[in-house]
Design a protein around this motif. Structure first.
Motif, PDB file in Angstrom:
ATOM      1  N   ASN A 472     -56.086  81.156 -44.020  1.00  0.00           N
ATOM      2  CA  ASN A 472     -54.974  80.111 -44.477  1.00  0.00           C
ATOM      3  C   ASN A 472     -53.651  80.491 -43.828  1.00  0.00           C
ATOM      4  N   ILE A 473     -53.439  81.936 -44.164  1.00  0.00           N
ATOM      5  CA  ILE A 473     -51.982  82.289 -43.807  1.00  0.00           C
ATOM      6  C   ILE A 473     -51.860  81.980 -42.250  1.00  0.00           C
ATOM      7  N   VAL A 474     -52.793  82.146 -41.323  1.00  0.00           N
ATOM      8  CA  VAL A 474     -52.627  82.198 -40.232  1.00  0.00           C
ATOM      9  C   VAL A 474     -52.558  80.501 -39.645  1.00  0.00           C
ATOM     10  N   PHE A 475     -53.344  79.956 -40.164  1.00  0.00           N
ATOM     11  CA  PHE A 475     -53.658  78.554 -39.873  1.00  0.00           C
ATOM     12  C   PHE A 475     -52.312  77.563 -40.261  1.00  0.00           C
ATOM     13  N   VAL A 476     -52.218  77.492 -41.642  1.00  0.00           N
ATOM     14  CA  VAL A 476     -51.358  76.998 -42.265  1.00  0.00           C
ATOM     15  C   VAL A 476     -49.823  77.151 -41.610  1.00  0.00           C
ATOM     16  N   PHE A 477     -49.612  78.469 -41.771  1.00  0.00           N
ATOM     17  CA  PHE A 477     -48.209  78.986 -41.203  1.00  0.00           C
ATOM     18  C   PHE A 477     -47.943  78.505 -40.117  1.00  0.00           C
ATOM     19  N   VAL A 478     -48.783  78.813 -39.290  1.00  0.00           N
ATOM     20  CA  VAL A 478     -48.192  78.415 -37.610  1.00  0.00           C
ATOM     21  C   VAL A 478     -48.221  77.137 -37.514  1.00  0.00           C
ATOM     22  N   VAL A 479     -49.237  76.256 -38.069  1.00  0.00           N
ATOM     23  CA  VAL A 479     -49.086  74.810 -37.933  1.00  0.00           C
ATOM     24  C   VAL A 479     -48.032  74.177 -38.470  1.00  0.00           C
ATOM     25  N   MET A 480     -47.739  74.660 -39.663  1.00  0.00           N
ATOM     26  CA  MET A 480     -46.435  74.075 -40.433  1.00  0.00           C
ATOM     27  C   MET A 480     -44.921  74.698 -39.723  1.00  0.00           C
ATOM     28  N   TYR A 481     -45.149  75.898 -39.280  1.00  0.00           N
ATOM     29  CA  TYR A 481     -43.916  76.201 -38.549  1.00  0.00           C
ATOM     30  C   TYR A 481     -43.538  75.517 -37.260  1.00  0.00           C
ATOM     31  N   VAL A 482     -44.665  75.335 -36.325  1.00  0.00           N
ATOM     32  CA  VAL A 482     -44.467  74.598 -35.191  1.00  0.00           C
ATOM     33  C   VAL A 482     -44.296  73.124 -35.654  1.00  0.00           C
ATOM     34  N   PHE A 483     -44.576  72.578 -36.894  1.00  0.00           N
ATOM     35  CA  PHE A 483     -44.426  71.158 -37.183  1.00  0.00           C
ATOM     36  C   PHE A 483     -42.880  70.969 -37.561  1.00  0.00           C
ATOM     37  N   PHE A 484     -42.575  72.084 -38.398  1.00  0.00           N
ATOM     38  CA  PHE A 484     -41.112  71.940 -38.972  1.00  0.00           C
ATOM     39  C   PHE A 484     -40.048  71.997 -37.701  1.00  0.00           C
ATOM     40  N   LYS A 485     -40.380  72.766 -36.691  1.00  0.00           N
ATOM     41  CA  LYS A 485     -39.612  73.028 -35.525  1.00  0.00           C
ATOM     42  C   LYS A 485     -39.399  71.570 -34.687  1.00  0.00           C
ATOM     43  N   VAL A 486     -40.526  71.120 -34.471  1.00  0.00           N
ATOM     44  CA  VAL A 486     -40.581  69.879 -33.597  1.00  0.00           C
ATOM     45  C   VAL A 486     -40.068  68.710 -34.513  1.00  0.00           C
ATOM     46  N   SER A 487     -40.386  68.621 -35.804  1.00  0.00           N
ATOM     47  CA  SER A 487     -39.837  67.623 -36.724  1.00  0.00           C
ATOM     48  C   SER A 487     -38.513  67.774 -36.827  1.00  0.00           C
ATOM     49  N   ASN A 488     -37.956  68.866 -36.780  1.00  0.00           N
ATOM     50  CA  ASN A 488     -36.403  68.917 -36.985  1.00  0.00           C
ATOM     51  C   ASN A 488     -35.711  68.120 -35.710  1.00  0.00           C
ATOM     52  N   ILE A 490     -36.766  65.431 -34.419  1.00  0.00           N
ATOM     53  CA  ILE A 490     -36.691  64.144 -34.445  1.00  0.00           C
ATOM     54  C   ILE A 490     -35.830  63.465 -35.563  1.00  0.00           C
ATOM     55  N   ALA A 491     -35.994  64.200 -36.649  1.00  0.00           N
ATOM     56  CA  ALA A 491     -35.110  64.047 -37.887  1.00  0.00           C
ATOM     57  C   ALA A 491     -34.845  65.361 -38.484  1.00  0.00           C
ATOM     58  N   PRO A 492     -33.386  65.515 -38.206  1.00  0.00           N
ATOM     59  CA  PRO A 492     -32.985  66.991 -38.766  1.00  0.00           C
ATOM     60  C   PRO A 492     -33.311  67.256 -40.159  1.00  0.00           C
ATOM     61  N   MET A 493     -33.915  68.566 -40.257  1.00  0.00           N
ATOM     62  CA  MET A 493     -34.159  69.049 -41.754  1.00  0.00           C
ATOM     63  C   MET A 493     -33.214  69.025 -42.647  1.00  0.00           C
ATOM     64  N   ARG A 494     -32.142  69.484 -42.094  1.00  0.00           N
ATOM     65  CA  ARG A 494     -30.940  69.848 -43.154  1.00  0.00           C
ATOM     66  C   ARG A 494     -29.905  68.877 -43.181  1.00  0.00           C
ATOM     67  N   VAL A 495     -29.247  68.789 -44.609  1.00  0.00           N
ATOM     68  CA  VAL A 495     -28.199  67.716 -44.855  1.00  0.00           C
ATOM     69  C   VAL A 495     -27.100  68.321 -44.162  1.00  0.00           C
ATOM     70  N   PRO A 496     -26.113  67.657 -43.761  1.00  0.00           N
ATOM     71  CA  PRO A 496     -24.580  68.278 -43.416  1.00  0.00           C
ATOM     72  C   PRO A 496     -23.983  69.093 -44.475  1.00  0.00           C
ATOM     73  N   ALA A 497     -23.242  70.178 -44.106  1.00  0.00           N
ATOM     74  CA  ALA A 497     -22.635  71.081 -45.130  1.00  0.00           C
ATOM     75  C   ALA A 497     -22.084  70.287 -46.226  1.00  0.00           C
ATOM     76  N   GLU A 498     -21.321  69.135 -45.948  1.00  0.00           N
ATOM     77  CA  GLU A 498     -20.142  68.557 -46.788  1.00  0.00           C
ATOM     78  C   GLU A 498     -21.072  67.798 -47.659  1.00  0.00           C
ATOM     79  N   VAL A 499     -22.394  67.507 -47.407  1.00  0.00           N
ATOM     80  CA  VAL A 499     -23.328  66.595 -48.259  1.00  0.00           C
ATOM     81  C   VAL A 499     -23.877  67.512 -49.089  1.00  0.00           C
TER      82      VAL A 499
END
Length: 524
Positions: A472-488, A490-499
């Motif tokens: 679980n640790i290896v599969f979920v962490f690796v897949v989700m880490y890569v997903f968040f990197k790629v999706s970031n 496509i659609a930035p993960m973090r809101v602007p600082a002023e928001v």
């Protein structure tokens, strides 16, 4: 058209990687009315002293009334199990409110609408994703559930062969709940499995609250419900390779997870860890020297009420996982569940009281949830004394983990989701391998005999559980880490600082959680 596209992609994977195994040679036609579900066949050998197949064959001509009564009894038995499973599924769905209240209460007022909105929409997004591909990948080769009348329509598992053994990887039937699985048993299984998946999907919304963009959250909701959760769930619950470690390699009964310490909670907690690492802490969370600032939640009564809602829904979560109202073990499961929650709440409160001089009620509430997470895997296999101990350890683990995540890893988790669900999901799996007492679980995963842990004579069950935790640790962490990197990208993960400074409500979801609040600046 959409179903054809999904099936074409799946078939392409089969051609490239391996083969699909059809488990049932004689598959019945789908039954959307339930008229053919529950017959005398569901009475045969159902309980101790029940008629055998020989008995039924012997008396079917001389005692036609007995045969008809057996059909009625079989129908009623399956009906009771269906109703039980559906009601427990409704209880688990109600937990979505508990998560929404807990996460919103533990975060700040300026983000209340956004946090509540994520918890509401993850239900709809996750459900659609699970309907599209998730259910089929998870349960499409499971062979159904005898307690619910069969479901043998779910008979195609994609497998690979290694060391002369078949390893199930994902199911291949049930995409979009098409006509080939338009069946009362299958749809009951869909509802129950869907609300479990949605619990996983909502866990990272707490760890990533107050700075996560809604666009990226939507993409995430589909990804985890369509692919990540279903794959690991298949390996444990859908006749996949982790469940066959017992029959293939003699490791206990294979990986066991009665109601989801790893499948549901650990998956969500590990995904939250990956997301929080990439997203970074909230503004002002850490000082220049790296020490943490407290960013208190705005509505602790709401958060505590949410935790109590979750504790209530957990009875459906755990006891419902029998899939059978006629399984008398449900009382043991329910009592084990509530005792572990008490142990977790008490030990977390006492740990904070002894260390800091005051009982931290918010930590006690999370301790209750930690105890519930930890007992979720072993609840069907352990006794009440072990359940209390499992909960007590979970509460202490929670406190230690929260402080470690914040002070050592320098990660910002506003609601403690990584510690509640990730760390204690792992502990629950280990606890099963230690404390299973051999009173339940005969023939689970095709292995003769009841389930025993290390302290009751079977160290191999603990080995299987540890393998599941590592996978679980290896599969979920690796897949989700890569997903968040790629999706970031496509659609930035973090809101602007002023928001983030102003609050995410209006900027991200076009509502303000508390429109009548005003911020008054004074000389103080």
């Amino acid at each position: 058209m959409l179903k054809n596209i999904v099936m074409a992609l799946t078939l392409a994977m089969v051609v490239l990687v391996g083969s699909a195994t059809v488990f049932a040679a004689d598959v019945p036609a789908p039954d959307p009315t339930g008229a053919t579900i529950g017959t005398a066949a569901d009475v045969v050998n159902a309980t101790s002293g029940a008629p055998t197949e020989v008995d039924m064959e012997k008396y079917k001509d001389s005692e036609p009334l007995a045969t008809k009564l057996a059909d009625v009894i079989g129908h009623n038995r399956i009906s009771i199990n269906l109703v039980w499973t559906l009601i427990c599924g409704f209880l688990v769905m109600f937990m979505q409110l508990g998560f929404a209240m807990a996460e919103t209460g533990f975060t700040r007022a300026k983000n209340a609408g956004h946090t509540m909105g994520m918890n509401m929409m993850v239900y709809g997004i996750g459900m659609l994703g699970f309907w599209l591909t998730g259910f089929a990948l998870q349960m499409g080769g499971s062979g159904g559930a005898a307690a619910l009348g069969g479901g043998t329509l779910l008979n195609q598992e994609f497998t690979i062969t290694l060391f002369g053994k078949d390893f199930g990887i994902f199911g291949m039937k049930g995409f979009l709940l098409g006509e080939d699985v338009y069946d009362t048993t299958v749809l009951t299984m869909f509802l129950f499995q869907m609300v479990f998946m949605d619990t996983t999907a909502t866990i990272p919304t707490g760890a990533m609250a107050e700075r996560w963009t809604f666009k990226n959250f939507v993409i995430y909701g589909f990804f985890i419900s369509m692919f990540v959760y279903p794959l690991y769930a298949n390996w444990v619950w859908g006749a996949g390779w982790l469940s066959t470690l017992g029959s293939n390699f003699g490791l206990g009964h294979g990986v066991l997870d009665f109601a989801g310490s790893s499948v549901v909670h650990m998956t969500g907690g590990v995904a939250a860890l990956a997301g929080a690492m990439i997203l970074g802490p909230r503004l002002g969370k850490f000082r220049a020297d790296g020490t943490a600032n407290a960013l208190p939640g705005h509505h602790i009564p709401m958060a505590l009420a949410g935790c109590l809602v979750l504790a209530f829904g957990w009875f459906g979560f755990n006891a419902g996982s029998t899939l059978a109202g006629g399984d008398m073990r449900i009382s043991v499961v329910a009592v084990n569940t509530m005792l572990a929650s008490a142990g977790g709440a008490m030990s977390a409160m006492m740990y904070m009281w002894l260390r800091y001089g005051k009982p931290d009620i918010s930590m006690a509430a999370n301790g209750m949830l930690a105890g519930l997470v930890a007992i979720t895997a072993p609840c069907g296999f352990v006794n009440p004394m072990a359940s209390v101990l499992i909960g007590v350890i979970a509460g202490v683990l929670l406190c230690v983990s929260v402080l470690f995540v914040e002070n050592t890893l320098k990660l910002d988790d506003p609601v403690g989701a990584i510690s509640v669900h990730g760390v204690n999901g792992a502990w629950g799996m280990v606890a099963l391998g230690l404390f299973a007492d051999g009173t339940y679980g005969d023939k689970l995963n095709g292995v003769e005999g009841t389930v025993k842990g290390l302290f009751y004579g079977d160290p191999s069950q603990l080995v299987a559980q540890l393998i599941a935790v590592a996978v679980n640790i290896v599969f979920v962490f690796v897949v989700m880490y890569v997903f968040f990197k790629v999706s970031n990208k496509i659609a930035p993960m973090r809101v602007p600082a002023e928001v983030e400074q102003e609050g995410l409500d209006m900027a991200e979801v076009a509502v303000i959680g508390y429109p009548e609040f005003s911020i008054n600046k004074t000389h103080r």
